[in-house]
Write an enzyme that holds these catalytic residues in place. Structure first.
Site, PDB file in Angstrom:
ATOM      1  N   ASP A  13       0.745  -1.193  -0.008  1.00  0.00           N
ATOM      2  CA  ASP A  13      -0.126   0.175   0.175  1.00  0.00           C
ATOM      3  C   ASP A  13       0.909   1.087  -0.088  1.00  0.00           C
ATOM      4  O   ASP A  13       0.352   2.314   0.774  1.00  0.00           O
ATOM      5  CB  ASP A  13      -1.043  -0.007   1.099  1.00  0.00           C
ATOM      6  CG  ASP A  13      -2.076  -0.979   1.021  1.00  0.00           C
ATOM      7  OD1 ASP A  13      -1.928  -2.022   0.264  1.00  0.00           O
ATOM      8  OD2 ASP A  13      -3.052  -0.984   1.858  1.00  0.00           O
ATOM      9  N   ASP A  51      -4.476  -0.809  -2.093  1.00  0.00           N
ATOM     10  CA  ASP A  51      -5.846  -0.604  -1.460  1.00  0.00           C
ATOM     11  C   ASP A  51      -6.937  -0.043  -2.429  1.00  0.00           C
ATOM     12  O   ASP A  51      -6.262   1.191  -3.271  1.00  0.00           O
ATOM     13  CB  ASP A  51      -5.759   0.251  -0.097  1.00  0.00           C
ATOM     14  CG  ASP A  51      -6.637  -0.117   0.951  1.00  0.00           C
ATOM     15  OD1 ASP A  51      -7.101  -1.381   1.017  1.00  0.00           O
ATOM     16  OD2 ASP A  51      -7.332   0.847   1.429  1.00  0.00           O
ATOM     17  N   HIS A  53     -10.689   0.672  -3.155  1.00  0.00           N
ATOM     18  CA  HIS A  53     -12.038   0.776  -2.706  1.00  0.00           C
ATOM     19  C   HIS A  53     -13.079   1.528  -3.681  1.00  0.00           C
ATOM     20  O   HIS A  53     -12.776   2.685  -4.162  1.00  0.00           O
ATOM     21  CB  HIS A  53     -12.358   1.739  -1.420  1.00  0.00           C
ATOM     22  CG  HIS A  53     -11.408   0.889  -0.236  1.00  0.00           C
ATOM     23  ND1 HIS A  53     -11.475  -0.329   0.174  1.00  0.00           N
ATOM     24  CD2 HIS A  53     -10.474   1.504   0.615  1.00  0.00           C
ATOM     25  CE1 HIS A  53     -10.643  -0.634   1.224  1.00  0.00           C
ATOM     26  NE2 HIS A  53     -10.087   0.463   1.407  1.00  0.00           N
ATOM     27  N   HIS A  57     -17.548   2.780   0.468  1.00  0.00           N
ATOM     28  CA  HIS A  57     -17.308   1.549   0.911  1.00  0.00           C
ATOM     29  C   HIS A  57     -17.394   1.638   2.509  1.00  0.00           C
ATOM     30  O   HIS A  57     -17.703   2.422   3.118  1.00  0.00           O
ATOM     31  CB  HIS A  57     -15.603   1.521   0.845  1.00  0.00           C
ATOM     32  CG  HIS A  57     -15.056   0.044   1.113  1.00  0.00           C
ATOM     33  ND1 HIS A  57     -14.418  -0.364   2.332  1.00  0.00           N
ATOM     34  CD2 HIS A  57     -15.161  -1.096   0.626  1.00  0.00           C
ATOM     35  CE1 HIS A  57     -13.942  -1.436   2.452  1.00  0.00           C
ATOM     36  NE2 HIS A  57     -14.538  -2.011   1.408  1.00  0.00           N
ATOM     37  N   HIS A  86     -10.762   6.877   1.605  1.00  0.00           N
ATOM     38  CA  HIS A  86      -9.385   6.773   0.990  1.00  0.00           C
ATOM     39  C   HIS A  86      -9.225   5.706  -0.118  1.00  0.00           C
ATOM     40  O   HIS A  86     -10.121   4.863  -0.003  1.00  0.00           O
ATOM     41  CB  HIS A  86      -8.444   6.422   2.156  1.00  0.00           C
ATOM     42  CG  HIS A  86      -8.617   5.155   2.667  1.00  0.00           C
ATOM     43  ND1 HIS A  86      -9.594   4.907   3.566  1.00  0.00           N
ATOM     44  CD2 HIS A  86      -8.085   3.714   2.243  1.00  0.00           C
ATOM     45  CE1 HIS A  86      -9.639   3.594   3.984  1.00  0.00           C
ATOM     46  NE2 HIS A  86      -8.938   2.813   3.176  1.00  0.00           N
ATOM     47  N   LYS A 111      -6.995  -4.828  -3.545  1.00  0.00           N
ATOM     48  CA  LYS A 111      -7.690  -5.377  -2.423  1.00  0.00           C
ATOM     49  C   LYS A 111      -8.937  -4.344  -1.889  1.00  0.00           C
ATOM     50  O   LYS A 111      -8.624  -3.144  -2.021  1.00  0.00           O
ATOM     51  CB  LYS A 111      -6.829  -5.892  -1.204  1.00  0.00           C
ATOM     52  CG  LYS A 111      -5.901  -4.999  -0.755  1.00  0.00           C
ATOM     53  CD  LYS A 111      -4.830  -5.440   0.294  1.00  0.00           C
ATOM     54  CE  LYS A 111      -4.179  -4.165   0.926  1.00  0.00           C
ATOM     55  NZ  LYS A 111      -4.812  -3.323   1.598  1.00  0.00           N
ATOM     56  N   CYS A 156      -2.309  -3.177   7.471  1.00  0.00           N
ATOM     57  CA  CYS A 156      -2.278  -3.575   6.165  1.00  0.00           C
ATOM     58  C   CYS A 156      -1.025  -4.614   6.153  1.00  0.00           C
ATOM     59  O   CYS A 156      -0.970  -5.804   5.751  1.00  0.00           O
ATOM     60  CB  CYS A 156      -2.549  -2.917   4.945  1.00  0.00           C
ATOM     61  SG  CYS A 156      -3.997  -2.313   4.750  1.00  0.00           S
TER      62      CYS A 156
HETATM   63 ZN   LIG Z   1      -8.532   0.921   2.663  1.00  0.00          ZN
END
Ligand SMILES: [Zn+2]
Length: 210
Positions: A13, A51, A53, A57, A86, A111, A156
């Site tokens: 990330d 990451d 989204h 989310h 984010h 993810k 993470c």
């Molecule tokens: Zn996230």
């Protein structure tokens, strides 16, 4: 511990929203970029996580009326920390930092794209059921040891490392190439969980200057 052909570096990330000025900036998150760039040169095999989204989310505080970032809520799979919006798909904040210099990275695994489930780990989403496919990829590639670094150490990076260990890979977390958010004791808890999972904590000097 010179990295060989069965060793993989997972860079977690390194995205603008987790760096200074980003929507969910990890304190001193930019301090990991130089050590990760140095480390990556020592590895033939590197995977990046991202990451990723959808807007709205379930992990966003803005999706829960009356809630603030860093509050806890119960979702269908358990307790969830709420975050500022984010890493929304397609936005600048979701892009991997241009200062990361790993042109030889072989895979970017996204993810957190399921609207109702968060995913700290690069392997398994927060419901602990839904797989990203990364474990199968690692097995098929024949990797034995997994080295994790990036942001954020206590979420993470830790969850990715713990899932790698529980999948049977010999797993290391490179501490000086990671930084934590540390909210509500999360860093101390992550350290305990990592130790219990059998993840070994090392520094990048053990790889670069063995
Ligand atoms: Zn996230």
């Amino acid at each position: 511990m010179k990295p060989g052909d069965q060793d993989l570096l997972i860079v977690v990330d390194l995205q603008y929203d987790f760096l200074p000025g980003g929507a969910l900036a990890v304190p001193h998150g930019d301090a990991v970029i130089a050590p990760i760039n140095r480390l990556a040169r020592a590895f033939r095999h590197v995977v990046l996580t991202q990451d990723w989204h959808p807007a709205g989310h379930a992990s966003f505080a803005s999706s829960h009326p009356g809630k603030q970032p860093f509050d806890l809520v119960d979702l269908h799979y358990g307790s969830q920390v709420l975050w500022p919006d984010h890493c929304v798909q397609g936005t600048k904040g979701a892009e991997i930092s241009g200062e990361l210099n790993i042109p030889h990275a072989q895979l970017v695994i996204r993810k957190g794209y399921n609207e109702g489930i968060d995913s700290y780990s690069g392997f398994k989403e927060a419901d602990r059921q839904t797989s990203t496919g990364l474990e199968g990829y690692l097995r098929e590639r024949g990797f034995q040891r997994v080295f994790c670094a990036g942001l954020a150490l206590d979420f993470c990076v830790a969850w990715t490392a713990m899932d790698a260990a529980s999948a049977g890979f010999e797993t290391y977390l490179i501490e000086d190439a990671s930084r934590a958010i540390d909210t509500n004791g999360s860093l101390e808890k992550a350290r305990q969980d990592l130790e219990a999972a059998g993840v070994r904590t090392i520094n990048s000097a053990q790889i670069i200057n063995p």
